[in-house]
Design an enzyme around this catalytic site. Structure first.
Site, short mmCIF file in Angstrom:
data_model
loop_
_atom_site.label_atom_id
_atom_site.label_comp_id
_atom_site.label_asym_id
_atom_site.label_seq_id
_atom_site.Cartn_x
_atom_site.Cartn_y
_atom_site.Cartn_z
N GLN A 1 0.81 -1.21 0.00
CA GLN A 1 0.00 0.00 0.00
C GLN A 1 0.85 1.26 0.00
OE1 GLN A 1 -2.45 -0.53 3.47
NE2 GLN A 1 -3.35 -2.42 2.69
N HIS B 1 -0.71 -0.17 5.65
CA HIS B 1 -1.27 0.81 6.58
C HIS B 1 -0.38 2.03 6.80
CE1 HIS B 1 -4.15 -2.35 8.59
NE2 HIS B 1 -4.13 -2.42 7.26
N GLU C 1 -15.10 2.63 9.76
CA GLU C 1 -15.73 3.68 10.56
C GLU C 1 -15.71 5.04 9.88
OE1 GLU C 1 -14.33 1.87 14.92
OE2 GLU C 1 -13.71 3.89 14.30
N TYR D 1 -9.94 6.72 19.71
CA TYR D 1 -10.94 6.10 18.83
C TYR D 1 -10.93 4.56 18.92
CZ TYR D 1 -12.08 10.68 17.28
OH TYR D 1 -12.53 11.98 17.28
N TYR E 1 -8.87 -11.41 10.70
CA TYR E 1 -8.92 -11.98 9.35
C TYR E 1 -8.90 -13.51 9.42
CZ TYR E 1 -7.93 -7.39 7.34
OH TYR E 1 -8.00 -6.06 6.96
#
Length: 405
Positions: free
Chosen positions: A116, A181, A275, A285, A296
């Protein structure tokens, strides 16, 4: 782990009905009070209310503005209508207002283009007309692996465009191996300070609850990289002063509410639990101790549950996950029925999600472009009042949404 993965959760709701409507142009969904899991014992059941006609909006028309983009990630409009587009492999392109011409911008920093990682967000300085400053977030290669970094540069005003005087104004404290991430969205607040969203890097998720690192954080810095003195953890022993909120997983959508000026974000859950959040200074959070998501593969529970005192609840959560990316509030005149709505791209279900608001509550959802069959990476409102999408493919496209016939 990867925003390309197809994810599911054992705790299914009737939101699965929307997934079975993939052949439709749109699907409208009213959200029952408390559905989002905020201040509620469990997500309430939601049912399909009808198609686009039920919402008073027609299915939009999709027009290709430009093609041949290599995994485009972000879009920013220059004052003259031209567009800057980042491509994850490490290229920054300048597109003409009609998309017919593309010019590569020189001077882009070297990126870690794996998984990513790569060249991610691009944002213009609030004073771009005077300083021509742009900001880039990207996965920066290091000796140990990579870290999310933010660089500031000046966009030359010449026929041969380039980035000049580039310097890194922020880099994550840690630089682990792995390609997952990184975040990362850039949003300027009305006070001129810059919000930067940072992922937990997947294998370091437990550290999202600690304040001595940048894993799973949203930070707030000045345009020169220094720390605003009113940040919530300034002066707190053991806390990094640039942290503005924590307990996030992987925030890939952020935008300022047009009326309140407050920062809204969305983040990826694992299996379930994507979210939408209203970001608050100093707030926790919850990730990974409070989440609607599951592990997973196994579907095992993560953390303690879905709510706890002292943890900021989401305004909305998606289970199954839609893999959200990109976020924009619509304020234009081209789609009067959509004014004030929030738009979110979906990678997993290859669609655009429209969210109707009542103040700071999300009251209705509509799923658009379910027949697009392309991963929506970013969504922006253009200066012409239309909505623009980037599709995350090896031959990605810049698309313009226009009112349907």
């Amino acid at each position: 782990m990867h925003d390309r993965s197809a994810r599911s959760d054992p705790r299914r709701s009737r939101r699965d009905a929307l997934r079975r409507l993939g052949c439709m142009a749109t699907a409208a969904l009213p959200l029952a009070a408390g559905w989002r899991g905020s201040h509620a014992q469990a997500p309430a059941t939601a049912t399909v209310a009808g198609t686009a006609a039920a919402t008073g909006s027609a299915a939009p028309r999709v027009v290709e503005v430009a093609g041949g983009l290599d995994h485009p990630w972000s879009l920013a409009f220059l004052p003259d209508g031209r567009m800057l587009v980042t491509e994850r492999p490490g290229r920054l392109r300048l597109l003409s207002a009609d998309g017919s011409r593309q010019v590569a911008v020189d001077g882009v920093p070297r990126v870690y283009a794996r998984g990513q990682g790569g060249l991610l967000d691009v944002a213009l300085s609030p004073a771009f007309a005077q300083d021509r400053a742009i900001f880039l977030s990207y996965a920066e290669p290091t000796a140990n692996g990579a870290r999310t970094a933010v660089a500031r540069a000046t966009l030359s005003n010449e026929a041969s465009l380039s980035l000049q005087n580039l310097r890194v104004i922020f880099g994550q404290k840690h630089d682990p191996s792995g390609g997952n991430h990184f975040g990362s969205r850039l949003v300027f607040g009305r006070d001129g300070n810059l919000f930067v969203t940072l992922g937990d890097r997947f294998t370091h998720r437990d550290r999202a609850q600690e304040l001595d690192n940048h894993y799973g954080k949203i930070i707030r810095i000045r345009p020169d990289g220094s720390v605003p003195p009113d940040n919530p953890f300034v002066g707190r022993a053991g806390a990094l002063p640039e942290i503005h909120s924590y307990g996030h997983r992987n925030v890939q959508g952020a935008a300022l509410h047009p009326a309140s000026g407050r920062l809204w974000t969305h983040e990826h859950g694992p299996q379930g639990g994507d979210e939408v959040n209203l970001e608050k200074a100093g707030a926790n959070y919850g990730w990974p101790i409070i989440t609607y998501g599951r592990e997973y593969g196994t579907g095992l529970k993560i953390g303690e549950g879905t709510e706890r005192a002292g943890i900021e609840p989401p305004l909305l959560q998606w289970t199954p996950s839609i893999a959200p990316s990109g976020m924009a509030f619509y304020t234009g005149d081209r789609f009067p029925a959509w004014r004030g709505n929030l738009f979110v791209g979906s990678l997993k279900y290859q669609m655009l999600v429209r969210l109707e608001l009542d103040g700071e509550k999300i009251v209705r959802e509509e799923r658009l472009l379910t027949d697009l069959k392309e991963r929506v990476r970013d969504v922006r409102q253009g200066p012409d009042g239309y909505l623009y999408l980037l599709t995350d493919e090896s031959k990605g496209r810049l698309l313009r949404l226009m009112p349907g016939a």
